[in-house]
Design an enzyme around this catalytic site. Structure first.
Site, mmCIF file in Angstrom:
data_model
loop_
_atom_site.group_PDB
_atom_site.id
_atom_site.type_symbol
_atom_site.label_atom_id
_atom_site.label_comp_id
_atom_site.label_asym_id
_atom_site.label_seq_id
_atom_site.Cartn_x
_atom_site.Cartn_y
_atom_site.Cartn_z
ATOM 1 N N GLU A 19 0.888 -1.172 0.000
ATOM 2 C CA GLU A 19 0.000 0.000 0.000
ATOM 3 C C GLU A 19 0.917 1.210 0.000
ATOM 4 O OE1 GLU A 19 -3.066 -0.306 -0.600
ATOM 5 O OE2 GLU A 19 -3.131 -2.461 -0.312
ATOM 6 N N CYS A 38 -1.474 8.658 4.492
ATOM 7 C CA CYS A 38 -1.557 8.336 3.066
ATOM 8 C C CYS A 38 -2.904 8.789 2.515
ATOM 9 C CB CYS A 38 -1.374 6.846 2.866
ATOM 10 S SG CYS A 38 -2.379 5.916 4.011
HETATM 11 P P1 NAD Z 1 9.103 5.172 2.882
HETATM 12 O O1 NAD Z 1 8.785 4.533 1.572
HETATM 13 O O2 NAD Z 1 10.155 6.208 2.925
HETATM 14 O O3 NAD Z 1 9.561 4.054 3.940
HETATM 15 C C1 NAD Z 1 8.807 2.869 4.151
HETATM 16 C C2 NAD Z 1 9.785 1.791 4.610
HETATM 17 O O4 NAD Z 1 10.664 1.461 3.530
HETATM 18 C C3 NAD Z 1 10.686 2.248 5.767
HETATM 19 O O5 NAD Z 1 10.880 1.176 6.658
HETATM 20 C C4 NAD Z 1 11.980 2.620 5.066
HETATM 21 O O6 NAD Z 1 13.110 2.488 5.866
HETATM 22 C C5 NAD Z 1 12.025 1.619 3.925
HETATM 23 N N1 NAD Z 1 12.804 2.073 2.773
HETATM 24 C C6 NAD Z 1 13.044 3.348 2.367
HETATM 25 N N2 NAD Z 1 13.775 3.340 1.235
HETATM 26 C C7 NAD Z 1 13.999 2.043 0.922
HETATM 27 C C8 NAD Z 1 14.673 1.382 -0.148
HETATM 28 N N3 NAD Z 1 15.274 2.066 -1.103
HETATM 29 N N4 NAD Z 1 14.676 0.024 -0.152
HETATM 30 C C9 NAD Z 1 14.053 -0.679 0.811
HETATM 31 N N5 NAD Z 1 13.404 -0.104 1.844
HETATM 32 C C10 NAD Z 1 13.364 1.234 1.897
HETATM 33 O O7 NAD Z 1 7.722 5.705 3.471
HETATM 34 P P2 NAD Z 1 7.463 6.543 4.803
HETATM 35 O O8 NAD Z 1 8.022 7.916 4.618
HETATM 36 O O9 NAD Z 1 7.839 5.787 6.013
HETATM 37 O O10 NAD Z 1 5.872 6.617 4.791
HETATM 38 C C11 NAD Z 1 5.185 7.531 4.013
HETATM 39 C C12 NAD Z 1 4.695 6.917 2.731
HETATM 40 O O11 NAD Z 1 3.896 5.792 3.031
HETATM 41 C C13 NAD Z 1 3.793 7.857 1.945
HETATM 42 O O12 NAD Z 1 4.084 7.741 0.580
HETATM 43 C C14 NAD Z 1 2.403 7.347 2.257
HETATM 44 O O13 NAD Z 1 1.432 7.677 1.289
HETATM 45 C C15 NAD Z 1 2.641 5.878 2.357
HETATM 46 N N6 NAD Z 1 1.613 5.224 3.163
HETATM 47 C C16 NAD Z 1 0.650 4.521 2.503
HETATM 48 C C17 NAD Z 1 -0.377 3.893 3.219
HETATM 49 C C18 NAD Z 1 -1.438 3.115 2.501
HETATM 50 O O14 NAD Z 1 -2.162 2.358 3.146
HETATM 51 N N7 NAD Z 1 -1.571 3.268 1.180
HETATM 52 C C19 NAD Z 1 -0.397 3.987 4.600
HETATM 53 C C20 NAD Z 1 0.613 4.705 5.256
HETATM 54 C C21 NAD Z 1 1.619 5.314 4.506
#
Ligand code: NAD
Length: 545
Positions: free
Chosen positions: A293, A327
């Protein structure tokens, strides 16, 4: 093995406490906040039930009070990820063969711990570590967490009940096996409950998990792990590692035992993970389940009959609760010019009463954004809008990171519907509004549908049933969660299954049976009671002369 068909306790949404002045929950939460602020915690990884420290300590601090130290976590590396995979694979057989009601009991107990003795602690950790106010922490960290686990157990048992027909003489049944491998749970910073649910849902279905939380949510992740252990989760079933995202992904996505990923986070990260899985597909023992998501560019669309006050409140709460870092947060709105002046005035009046500051002061609606990178990015967009002839900052816009990462709730008026902040996910307290000519309603619906790559949430405001019907139909694919005369945030487990399509994810609907189905691999068994003893079909008999 189970000796009975057991009914589970009826799943109900955890009631939200009010935290009004003088209430026992407010007193308890304030006390917990003071206690946590008075100590510096040491937070280890947890692999195979053992607490793992390293020689790299990373400081944890509240985003709203950057000079205060909450504690330190121990940063791991690739070797810890491998240790966690080994521990998970070692735990797999025993966990997968445990009778389902014992697995269920662990997560039902965890739900009751979060709703009861750990309520103040998980809320306080979320308030301090992720800068979330008391109400937002309560609906997320305590209530939604308990809901995810209670409804999760219901999803699990609903799936187990999905059984095929049996013709006379045979018995058919489905066995819901865990996937053959481990699950990689990769969780975001913004919802403590999502961080708990992403490892828990596959584990409930008998899977083993390596969980990597966001580095900006380690403080609450430690409490989640504490509760899992207190609830009786056996060692090795969920292993918690603090490793950089790319490093963790690098090891896990190379492993032949990689069975699937349960991800919530940004679209770019998910797409890069999907690509790596595709490149490694020949290495895996099974086809991995990919559940993600991701981002959103969530909208509010009003028609000329919309109630201006209801619309103004939906814009305020939908866009600025938790600093717009949901999100589902509304970040673009389309308002007809006939009601714009009134909406603007009402919205501005409400916004003027909103207080910003640390969540320890319970009267603050807005707290800090999560980190410096996010602050800098948001400030850049706001500064650019100030200079751009196609945009006007009409409310807020002040940014100050001297004490914490504070950004005022900001409203940009876009002169064209594809202005950059109408298109890109900023993930902060910034709402962009496009005012359209009333006669262009149909054209503007088309623009809305095509403006962004996302399709997560959206809301329409109207008092005209024909328009409601038309807009609902026209925007069928623009949002996975669609709201009529309500803000586009605040989905509740068991009531509005959550998720979106297009660039917003695989739309497997977290907390619902649709999601839980992804964490099982069905074995269908047929037993024949009286086996045939001859190969002859009846039609082989010759015609009678
Ligand atoms: P993010 O993508 O920066 O991080 C998510 C996870 O991925 C973290 O644990 C991070 O350390 C890891 N990560 C970051 N870069 C990576 C890479 N290159 N390879 C592997 N892992 C990596 O997201 P965030 O800032 O923690 O959260 C915000 C985002 O999440 C927003 O885009 C938001 O819309 C989305 N979100 C979506 C939902 C949904 O249900 N659709 C819910 C909550 C948040």
């Amino acid at each position: 093995m189970s000796k009975g068909f057991f009914n589970i306790p009826v799943a109900k949404n955890e009631p939200i406490k009010s935290y009004t002045p003088g209430s026992p929950e407010r007193t308890e939460l304030k006390k917990m906040i003071s206690e946590l602020r008075a100590v510096e915690l040491e937070i280890p990884m947890v692999i195979d039930g053992k607490e793992i420290t390293t020689d790299r300590r990373v400081r944890i601090f509240p985003p709203h009070d950057i000079n205060h130290t909450l504690g330190y976590y121990y940063q791991g590396d690739a070797s810890h990820v491998q240790m966690a995979i080994d521990a998970a694979m070692h735990a797999r057989e025993k966990w997968n063969s445990m009778a389902w009601h014992h697995r269920a009991a662990i997560f039902l107990k965890a739900a009751d711990l979060f709703a009861g003795p750990y309520r103040a602690k998980i809320n306080a950790a979320t308030m301090l570590g992720q800068s979330k106010n008391a109400y937002q922490a309560e609906i997320d960290a305590a209530c939604e967490m308990a809901d995810f686990f209670r409804f999760g157990v219901r999803c699990m048992t609903d799936i187990y009940k999905m059984q095929p027909e049996s013709a006379p003489g045979i018995w058919n049944y489905n066995e819901f096996r865990a996937l053959e491998g481990f699950i990689f749970a990769l969780t975001p910073f913004n919802f403590t409950s999502i961080a708990g649910n992403l490892p828990a849902a596959p584990a409930m279905m008998g899977n083993v998990v390596v969980w990597k939380p966001s580095k900006t949510a380690v403080y609450s992740a430690a409490v989640i792990m504490e509760v899992f252990r207190e609830a009786g989760l056996p060692d090795g079933v969920i292993n918690l590692v603090f490793v950089g995202g790319p490093a963790a992904a690098d090891v896990m996505l190379q492993s032949p035992d990689f069975g699937g990923i349960h991800f919530t986070g940004s679209t770019g990260v998910f797409q890069s993970i999907w690509k790596t899985i595709g490149e490694n597909i020949y290495k895996y023992k099974s086809y991995p389940r990919i559940v993600g998501e991701t981002g959103g560019k969530d909208f509010i669309f009003a028609d000329p009959t919309a109630d201006p006050q209801a619309l103004a409140i939906a814009m305020l709460r939908g866009s600025f609760e938790y600093q717009g870092q949901k999100c589902s947060a509304a970040s673009r709105a389309y308002i007809p010019e006939s009601i714009w002046d009134e909406v603007r005035e009402r919205f501005g009046n409400e916004l003027a009463t909103v207080k910003m500051g640390p969540p320890e002061d319970f009267t603050n609606f807005i707290n800090a954004v999560i980190d410096e990178a996010s602050f800098d990015k948001l400030k850049e967009f706001i500064d650019a809008a100030r200079k751009d002839a196609d945009a006007e900052v009409i409310f807020g816009g002040k940014c100050d990171k001297s004490v914490g990462y504070f950004i005022e709730p900001t409203v940009i008026l876009a002169k064209k519907p594809d202005y950059i902040t109408m298109v890109e996910e900023l993930f902060g307290p910034v709402l962009t509004i496009f005012v359209y000519a009333d006669e262009d309603l149909d054209k503007t619906l088309d623009i809305l549908d095509k403006t962004s790559a996302y399709a997560l949430t959206g809301a329409i405001f109207s008092q005209d049933r024909y328009n409601i019907e038309k807009m609902t139909k026209r925007l069928e694919n623009a949002a996975g969660n669609f709201y009529i005369n309500d803000k586009p945030t605040g989905a509740t487990v068991g009531q509005q299954p959550f998720g979106g399509a297009r660039g917003s994810g695989t739309n497997d609907k977290a907390g619902s049976v649709f999601n839980f189905l992804r964490w099982t691999s069905i074995r269908t068994i047929k037993e024949n009671f009286v086996s045939p003893k001859s190969y002859m079909y009846p039609n082989f008999l010759p015609d009678q002369e």
